[in-house]
Design a protein around this motif. Structure first.
Motif, mmCIF file in Angstrom:
data_model
loop_
_atom_site.group_PDB
_atom_site.id
_atom_site.type_symbol
_atom_site.label_atom_id
_atom_site.label_comp_id
_atom_site.label_asym_id
_atom_site.label_seq_id
_atom_site.Cartn_x
_atom_site.Cartn_y
_atom_site.Cartn_z
ATOM 1 N N MET A 1 0.816 -1.083 0.166
ATOM 2 C CA MET A 1 0.037 0.064 -0.040
ATOM 3 C C MET A 1 0.892 1.116 -0.117
ATOM 4 S SD MET A 1 -2.912 1.208 2.659
ATOM 5 C CE MET A 1 -4.276 0.073 2.215
ATOM 6 N N THR A 2 0.485 2.071 -1.050
ATOM 7 C CA THR A 2 1.496 3.179 -1.149
ATOM 8 C C THR A 2 0.859 4.179 -0.137
ATOM 9 O OG1 THR A 2 0.485 4.176 -2.714
ATOM 10 C CG2 THR A 2 2.098 2.735 -3.186
ATOM 11 N N ASP A 3 1.889 5.345 0.128
ATOM 12 C CA ASP A 3 1.350 6.474 0.812
ATOM 13 C C ASP A 3 0.093 7.182 0.375
ATOM 14 O OD1 ASP A 3 3.268 5.609 2.776
ATOM 15 O OD2 ASP A 3 4.689 7.230 2.240
ATOM 16 N N ILE A 4 -0.066 7.330 -0.760
ATOM 17 C CA ILE A 4 -0.958 7.970 -1.609
ATOM 18 C C ILE A 4 -2.410 7.347 -1.072
ATOM 19 C CG2 ILE A 4 -2.079 8.883 -3.588
ATOM 20 C CD1 ILE A 4 0.205 10.495 -2.484
ATOM 21 N N LEU A 5 -2.432 6.063 -1.255
ATOM 22 C CA LEU A 5 -3.428 5.284 -0.881
ATOM 23 C C LEU A 5 -3.677 5.366 0.468
ATOM 24 C CD1 LEU A 5 -2.918 1.864 -3.166
ATOM 25 C CD2 LEU A 5 -4.799 3.793 -3.206
ATOM 26 N N ARG A 6 -2.793 5.275 1.254
ATOM 27 C CA ARG A 6 -3.226 5.399 2.888
ATOM 28 C C ARG A 6 -3.821 6.628 2.958
ATOM 29 N NH1 ARG A 6 2.321 3.387 3.060
ATOM 30 N NH2 ARG A 6 2.190 1.211 3.776
ATOM 31 N N LEU A 7 -3.233 7.715 2.414
ATOM 32 C CA LEU A 7 -4.204 9.179 2.430
ATOM 33 C C LEU A 7 -5.287 9.297 1.996
ATOM 34 C CD1 LEU A 7 -0.684 11.240 2.209
ATOM 35 C CD2 LEU A 7 -1.986 10.587 4.271
ATOM 36 N N SER A 8 -5.629 8.624 0.910
ATOM 37 C CA SER A 8 -6.809 9.069 -0.139
ATOM 38 C C SER A 8 -7.971 8.067 0.156
ATOM 39 C CB SER A 8 -6.271 9.153 -1.344
ATOM 40 O OG SER A 8 -5.929 8.071 -1.957
ATOM 41 N N LEU A 9 -7.651 6.706 0.199
ATOM 42 C CA LEU A 9 -8.718 5.741 0.298
ATOM 43 C C LEU A 9 -9.837 5.876 1.295
ATOM 44 C CD1 LEU A 9 -9.003 3.255 -1.358
ATOM 45 C CD2 LEU A 9 -7.862 1.870 0.007
ATOM 46 N N PRO A 10 -9.654 6.215 2.389
ATOM 47 C CA PRO A 10 -11.049 6.268 3.162
ATOM 48 C C PRO A 10 -12.044 7.672 2.574
ATOM 49 C CG PRO A 10 -9.086 6.100 4.556
ATOM 50 C CD PRO A 10 -8.452 6.139 3.317
ATOM 51 N N LEU A 11 -11.093 8.673 2.533
ATOM 52 C CA LEU A 11 -12.177 9.779 2.260
ATOM 53 C C LEU A 11 -12.757 9.611 0.735
ATOM 54 C CD1 LEU A 11 -10.255 12.833 3.374
ATOM 55 C CD2 LEU A 11 -12.402 11.822 4.181
ATOM 56 N N THR A 12 -12.024 8.885 -0.287
ATOM 57 C CA THR A 12 -12.728 8.486 -1.455
ATOM 58 C C THR A 12 -13.777 7.395 -1.207
ATOM 59 O OG1 THR A 12 -10.438 9.026 -2.476
ATOM 60 C CG2 THR A 12 -12.111 7.527 -3.793
ATOM 61 N N ALA A 13 -13.576 6.337 -0.503
ATOM 62 C CA ALA A 13 -14.589 5.559 -0.391
ATOM 63 C C ALA A 13 -15.862 6.125 0.559
ATOM 64 C CB ALA A 13 -14.306 4.252 0.591
ATOM 65 N N TRP A 14 -15.517 7.179 1.258
ATOM 66 C CA TRP A 14 -16.835 7.950 1.877
ATOM 67 C C TRP A 14 -17.636 8.465 0.710
ATOM 68 C CZ3 TRP A 14 -16.900 13.416 1.498
ATOM 69 C CH2 TRP A 14 -17.944 13.958 2.225
ATOM 70 N N LEU A 15 -16.775 9.392 -0.202
ATOM 71 C CA LEU A 15 -17.513 9.996 -1.374
ATOM 72 C C LEU A 15 -18.145 9.129 -2.173
ATOM 73 C CD1 LEU A 15 -17.750 12.420 -2.820
ATOM 74 C CD2 LEU A 15 -15.574 11.811 -4.021
ATOM 75 N N ALA A 16 -17.731 7.721 -2.409
ATOM 76 C CA ALA A 16 -18.287 6.735 -3.207
ATOM 77 C C ALA A 16 -19.628 6.269 -2.488
ATOM 78 C CB ALA A 16 -17.311 5.772 -3.645
ATOM 79 N N ALA A 17 -19.412 5.960 -1.216
ATOM 80 C CA ALA A 17 -20.605 5.560 -0.749
ATOM 81 C C ALA A 17 -21.622 6.571 -0.395
ATOM 82 C CB ALA A 17 -20.149 5.282 1.187
#
Length: 106
Positions: free
Chosen positions: A1-17
């Motif tokens: 897991m890259t650092d960009i994914l660590r930073l962006s994945l939770p908020l991106t998932a919130w937006l998609a949800a």
């Protein structure tokens, strides 16, 4: 897991949800839902299930980001990613809670 994914994945998932749950609510309140032979009880169950899945996904992100296997070597990225995961969990709970606590169609 890259650092960009660590930073962006939770908020991106919130937006998609957010988009998915409110899109589902629009479908439940449309005539197409009734034409498919489904009633509002089925819609309420679908909305509650989608909300629970979104919250569970955010909890998984939070747990994964706390685990030593997926943590970043950078202390800054580690702290910011955990903070953003908590913010995404709170945002998921706060913004999607009206879907399960209020009437589905006004």
């Amino acid at each position: 897991m890259t650092d960009i994914l660590r930073l962006s994945l939770p908020l991106t998932a919130w937006l998609a949800a957010f988009s998915a749950v409110y899109g589902l609510q629009g479908l439940v309140c449309s005539d197409r839902w009734a034409e498919a032979g489904l009633d509002l009880t089925a819609g309420r169950i679908a909305l509650t299930t989608a909300w629970a899945a979104a919250v569970a996904l955010q909890l998984v992100f939070l747990v994964v980001l706390h685990s030593p296997r997926f943590t970043s070597r950078s202390a800054f990225v580690h702290g910011v990613s955990r903070t953003l995961a908590v913010a995404a969990l709170v945002a998921t709970l706060w913004t999607l809670l009206p879907v399960v606590t209020t009437s589905a169609c006004l």
